[in-house]
Design an enzyme around this catalytic site. Structure first.
Site, PDB file in Angstrom:
ATOM      1  CG  HIS A  33      -5.409  12.042  34.921  1.00 23.95           C
ATOM      2  ND1 HIS A  33      -6.407  11.403  35.632  1.00 23.95           N
ATOM      3  CD2 HIS A  33      -5.522  11.613  33.639  1.00 23.95           C
ATOM      4  CE1 HIS A  33      -7.099  10.639  34.793  1.00 23.95           C
ATOM      5  NE2 HIS A  33      -6.587  10.739  33.593  1.00 23.95           N
ATOM      6  CG  LEU A  66     -11.724  18.272  45.882  1.00 21.78           C
ATOM      7  CD1 LEU A  66     -10.392  19.016  45.890  1.00 21.78           C
ATOM      8  CD2 LEU A  66     -12.194  17.985  47.307  1.00 21.78           C
ATOM      9  CG  ASP A  94      -8.925  14.048  35.483  1.00 22.56           C
ATOM     10  OD1 ASP A  94      -8.453  14.365  36.585  1.00 22.56           O
ATOM     11  OD2 ASP A  94      -9.397  12.926  35.239  1.00 22.56           O
TER      12      ASP A  94
HETATM   13  C1  GRF Z   1      -1.655   7.515  40.459  1.00 23.92           C
HETATM   14  O1  GRF Z   1      -1.490   6.821  39.261  1.00 23.92           O
HETATM   15  C2  GRF Z   1      -2.318   8.844  40.214  1.00 23.92           C
HETATM   16  O2  GRF Z   1      -1.929   9.441  39.028  1.00 23.92           O
HETATM   17  C3  GRF Z   1      -3.756   8.432  40.126  1.00 23.92           C
HETATM   18  O3  GRF Z   1      -3.914   7.469  41.137  1.00 23.92           O
HETATM   19  C4  GRF Z   1      -2.661   6.812  41.368  1.00 23.92           C
HETATM   20  C5  GRF Z   1      -2.341   6.974  42.821  1.00 23.92           C
HETATM   21  O4  GRF Z   1      -1.209   6.260  43.187  1.00 23.92           O
HETATM   22  N1  GRF Z   1      -4.632   9.577  40.216  1.00 23.92           N
HETATM   23  P1  GRF Z   1      -0.546   6.470  44.612  1.00 23.92           P
HETATM   24  O5  GRF Z   1      -1.645   6.348  45.646  1.00 23.92           O
HETATM   25  O6  GRF Z   1       0.089   7.814  44.621  1.00 23.92           O
HETATM   26  O7  GRF Z   1       0.463   5.362  44.730  1.00 23.92           O
END
Ligand code: GRF
Length: 193
Positions: free
Chosen positions: A114, A98, A150
């Site tokens: 993350h 974003l 992040d």
């Molecule tokens: C998760 O590991 C999140 O931390 C990362 O992408 C993945 C998404 O998984 N940013 P989901 O779509 O919530 O199953």
């Protein structure tokens, strides 16, 4: 923080790009009495994101936008968020960054999850890099979103031990289980419950 009249909960939008397992955990959490949030909208940059199926199951409005024109997509999202009086965005596996403009123009809080122990391993391919570097621990982090990737203030982290024959895939699976637990916890922490 403005809460919606009637439900007395914070109008929330969840942004996804993929499976939506974090979205599912947030939707389940939002149904609990102790939850301060009410999910009103699901945004995806991918029309085929599996997680979009949850919109029908949980009867939540969804909106898909392609990001060919990034600033136009953000403009459309901002107007949608305004219409629905959204005051909290939870990024949950949302694969677009974003813009600063979006972040400053959104009148509310933005959180992200993350799959690493930030500030280590920002960005993509987290688990592979962790394994390649022979780290002993990894984990997941919920943080506020700012204009740097992040990098916003950390709200909550869960540290996990990496097993002997761990692969990037097994680590991802293991960490995801904790992601589902810490995202709701982070929300409770932010809103002082
Ligand atoms: C998760 O590991 C999140 O931390 C990362 O992408 C993945 C998404 O998984 N940013 P989901 O779509 O919530 O199953």
């Amino acid at each position: 923080m403005l809460r919606s009249i009637g439900s007395n909960k914070i109008n929330t939008a969840v942004f996804i790009s993929g499976n939506g397992s974090n979205l599912r955990s947030l939707l389940k959490f939002s149904k609990l009495k102790k939850s301060p949030i009410c999910i009103k909208l699901i945004i995806s940059n991918k029309s085929k994101a599996k997680g979009l199926r949850l919109a029908k199951i949980f009867k939540i409005q969804k909106k898909t936008l392609n990001f060919f024109d990034h600033s136009l997509a953000e403009k459309k999202i901002l107007s949608e968020l305004k219409k629905k009086k959204i005051k909290l965005i939870c990024l949950a596996g949302f694969m677009k960054i974003l813009s600063k403009n979006f972040i400053t123009n959104f009148n509310g809080k933005i959180l992200n999850i993350h799959p690493s122990l930030l500030p280590k391993y920002k960005g993509l391919d987290t688990h592979k890099r962790v394994i390649d570097n022979k780290e002993k621990y990894s984990g997941c982090t919920v943080h506020f979103v700012n204009s740097k990737l992040d990098s916003g203030k950390i709200i909550i982290q869960k540290k996990i031990k990496i097993s002997k024959n761990e692969t990037a895939q097994s680590l991802a699976k293991k960490i995801l289980i904790y992601e589902h637990k810490i995202y709701p916890k982070a929300i409770l922490k932010v809103f002082n419950h």
